[in-house]
Write an enzyme that holds these catalytic residues in place. Structure first.
Site, short mmCIF file in Angstrom:
data_model
loop_
_atom_site.label_atom_id
_atom_site.label_comp_id
_atom_site.label_asym_id
_atom_site.label_seq_id
_atom_site.Cartn_x
_atom_site.Cartn_y
_atom_site.Cartn_z
N ASP A 1 11.93 49.86 3.19
CA ASP A 1 13.18 49.81 2.47
C ASP A 1 14.11 50.63 3.07
O ASP A 1 15.41 50.36 3.10
CB ASP A 1 12.86 50.44 0.98
CG ASP A 1 12.39 49.46 0.13
OD1 ASP A 1 12.24 48.17 0.45
OD2 ASP A 1 11.75 50.06 -0.86
N HIS B 1 11.68 51.09 -9.64
CA HIS B 1 12.98 50.27 -9.82
C HIS B 1 13.27 49.94 -11.03
O HIS B 1 14.77 49.73 -11.15
CB HIS B 1 12.88 48.95 -8.78
CG HIS B 1 12.92 49.20 -7.41
ND1 HIS B 1 14.05 49.53 -6.75
CD2 HIS B 1 12.09 49.37 -6.40
CE1 HIS B 1 13.82 49.64 -5.68
NE2 HIS B 1 12.69 49.47 -5.25
N GLN C 1 7.28 50.74 -6.41
CA GLN C 1 8.02 49.60 -6.66
C GLN C 1 8.34 49.45 -8.16
O GLN C 1 9.31 49.06 -8.80
CB GLN C 1 7.43 48.32 -6.21
CG GLN C 1 7.51 48.46 -4.55
CD GLN C 1 8.78 48.74 -4.12
OE1 GLN C 1 9.68 48.03 -3.98
NE2 GLN C 1 9.00 50.18 -3.37
N HIS D 1 30.97 0.34 9.13
CA HIS D 1 30.15 1.12 10.24
C HIS D 1 29.77 0.29 11.52
O HIS D 1 29.79 0.65 12.50
CB HIS D 1 28.80 1.78 9.49
CG HIS D 1 28.73 2.84 8.57
ND1 HIS D 1 29.55 2.81 7.41
CD2 HIS D 1 28.27 4.01 8.67
CE1 HIS D 1 29.53 4.22 7.16
NE2 HIS D 1 28.85 4.82 7.74
N GLU E 1 7.29 39.34 -3.53
CA GLU E 1 8.38 40.03 -2.53
C GLU E 1 7.86 40.92 -1.46
O GLU E 1 8.13 40.68 -0.24
CB GLU E 1 9.58 41.05 -3.47
CG GLU E 1 10.32 41.59 -2.55
CD GLU E 1 11.30 42.47 -3.57
OE1 GLU E 1 12.39 42.70 -3.14
OE2 GLU E 1 10.84 42.76 -4.39
N HIS E 2 7.23 42.01 -1.85
CA HIS E 2 6.21 42.73 -0.80
C HIS E 2 4.98 42.78 -0.82
O HIS E 2 4.41 42.68 -1.67
CB HIS E 2 6.88 44.19 -0.79
CG HIS E 2 8.24 44.49 -1.06
ND1 HIS E 2 8.68 44.67 -2.39
CD2 HIS E 2 9.26 44.81 -0.20
CE1 HIS E 2 10.05 45.17 -2.04
NE2 HIS E 2 10.29 45.08 -0.92
#
Length: 377
Positions: A310, A231, A228, A369, A276-277
Site C-alpha cells: 500500500d 479500512h 485490511q 464498402h 483484491e489482495h
C-alpha cells in the site's frame, strides 16, 4: 443494484448538468460545509510545503522514486511491422486530461501517488485533483505530493458534485478520464458518468485473502488480516489454511477462516473469491503462483504484507475489488494510454488481397464498402 442510491445520485448529476456551478456550490455547502473558492491557490501550496516536516518530505520523495522505478518499466512501446511493402502496427498516445479523486475522510496522499506517478510516466499532459475540504482546507500532505509531481490544479471539492464537475466541465475544464476511489456515492456517480468520460474502475471495500500453511508465523498472518479490516466495516478478510492451529489463532470477528485439506484447495478457494489482495505465506509460495487466476495482486512470503505494498514497495495499490479480479486488474501505465491502430498499405498488397474485402462486403450487403475498394486501381 441499489435503486434508491441510483436515483439519488442521478438527481444530483442532472441538477449539476442543468444548473452548473450554482448547483455544485450548493452541494459543496450542504455536504462539505464549504462555500469558498474551489481551486487551491499557490499560497496554499506553499503553506502546505512549509508545514511538512523535513523527514516526511524525504519519505514521500523516496516513495515516489520507488513507484517511478517500478512503473516506468510498464511503458508501452510502439509495435510496428512491414509486410509486402505495407506498414502495420499499434501506436500509443496518452489520455490528454485526467481527474484524480482523492477521498477526504482519511487523507490519502498514497492514493494520489499511486495514480499520478503512472499518469506522468504515460505522458498525461493535464492532471487535476479533487478532494473534499476539511474545515475549508486540503490536507497538506496531499498538496505537497501534488506539487512534487508537478500538479497545480487542485480543487476543494468532494462527493457526487466533484465527479459531476469533472465529467461535465463545471468550474473546471472537462476531464477525459476520472481515476480514484471513493465511497458508494462517488462510485455510483462514476458509474453513471461513464460514457461521458472514461473511468478507471468502481472500487469497493478493501479485501484480503491469505493462503498459509503450518510454516506461517501466526502473528504475521493475523496482523495482515486485521490491517485490511481497518479500512471499514464493509472490508473483507479470508484465511485459507491447511493449519488447524493457525485457523484457531486467527478466528476473530471479521475474519472468514476456511480450513482446507491441502494447498490446492486453498488455491481453488482463492480463485473463487478473486480477492483484491492475495498473500501466500507458505513454505514454497512461488509454487502456487501458476494456479492463481483471479487476484488483484499477489504478495509472496512473510515479508510482503499488504500494507507494505500500500505504501512503499513501488507496486500499485489501486486494485479490483468485489470479485472484479475475474475480469480486470491492477492500475498500470497502460490505463493512461490509448492504443491506436496504424496501417499504411502498399498498392501491390491492396490489389493482391482486395478480393477478401470485396466478397465480405457482398456477404454483408455493404455496397458502398465494395465500391470504395473497387474504385482503386
Amino acid at each position: 443494484m441499489d435503486f434508491e442510491l441510483e436515483r439519488y445520485v442521478a438527481g444530483i448529476l442532472r441538477d449539476i448538468r442543468e444548473r452548473g456551478l450554482e448547483a455544485v456550490r450548493e452541494y459543496s455547502l450542504r455536504f462539505d460545509g464549504y462555500a469558498g473558492p474551489f481551486r487551491v491557490t499557490e499560497e496554499e501550496f506553499e503553506e502546505a510545503a512549509r508545514s511538512i516536516p523535513r523527514r516526511d518530505r524525504k519519505i514521500i520523495l523516496r516513495t515516489v522514486e520507488r513507484l517511478w522505478e517500478y512503473h516506468e518499466r510498464q511503458m508501452e512501446r510502439e509495435r510496428l511491422f512491414i509486410k509486402n511493402g505495407s506498414l502495420y502496427g499499434i501506436i500509443y498516445r496518452p489520455v490528454r486530461r485526467i481527474g484524480i479523486y482523492v477521498p477526504g475522510g482519511k487523507p490519502l496522499p498514497s492514493t494520489l501517488m499511486m495514480v499520478a506517478v503512472p499518469a506522468k510516466i504515460a505522458g498525461v499532459k493535464e492532471i487535476a485533483v479533487t478532494i473534499p475540504p476539511k474545515d475549508g482546507k486540503v490536507n497538506p500532505y496531499v498538496l505537497y505530493v501534488a506539487k512534487l509531481l508537478g500538479i497545480t490544479e487542485v480543487y476543494k471539492l468532494g462527493g457526487i458534485q466533484a465527479i459531476g464537475a469533472m465529467a461535465y466541465g463545471v468550474g473546471m475544464k472537462k476531464m477525459d478520464k476520472i481515476f480514484g476511489p471513493g465511497n458508494r456515492f462517488v462510485n455510483e456517480a462514476k458509474r453513471q458518468v461513464f460514457g461521458v468520460v472514461g473511468i478507471d474502475s468502481l472500487a469497493g471495500p478493501s479485501e484480503i485473502a491469505v493462503i498459509a500453511d503450518e510454516t506461517a508465523e501466526k502473528e504475521y498472518v493475523l496482523a495482515d488480516l486485521l490491517s485490511q479490516l481497518e479500512h471499514g466495516k464493509d472490508s473483507r478478510a479470508w484465511l485459507l489454511t491447511t493449519s488447524g492451529e493457525l485457523a484457531e489463532f486467527c478466528s476473530r470477528e471479521g475474519v472468514e477462516v476456511v480450513l482446507c485439506e491441502n494447498l490446492e484447495e486453498c488455491v481453488r478457494r482463492a480463485n473463487e473469491i478473486a480477492p483484491e489482495h492475495l498473500e501466500i505465506i507458505t513454505e514454497r509460495p512461488m509454487e502456487l503462483v501458476d494456479g492463481i487466476e483471479n487476484a488483484g495482486a499477489i504478495y509472496l512470503g512473510p515479508y510482503t504484507p499488504v500494507p507494505a505494498a500500500d505504501y512503499f514497495l513501488g507496486v500499485n495499490h489501486v486494485l479490483p475489488t468485489g470479485g472484479a479480479a475475474k475480469f480486470s486488474g491492477v492500475l498500470t501505465v497502460r490505463d493512461f494510454l490509448k492504443p491506436i491502430s496504424l496501417a499504411g498499405v502498399s498498392r501491390e498488397e491492396f490489389l493482391a488481397e482486395r478480393e477478401l474485402g470485396l466478397r465480405l462486403a457482398e456477404i454483408e450487403g455493404m455496397n458502398y464498402h465494395r465500391r470504395s475498394m473497387e474504385a482503386r486501381r
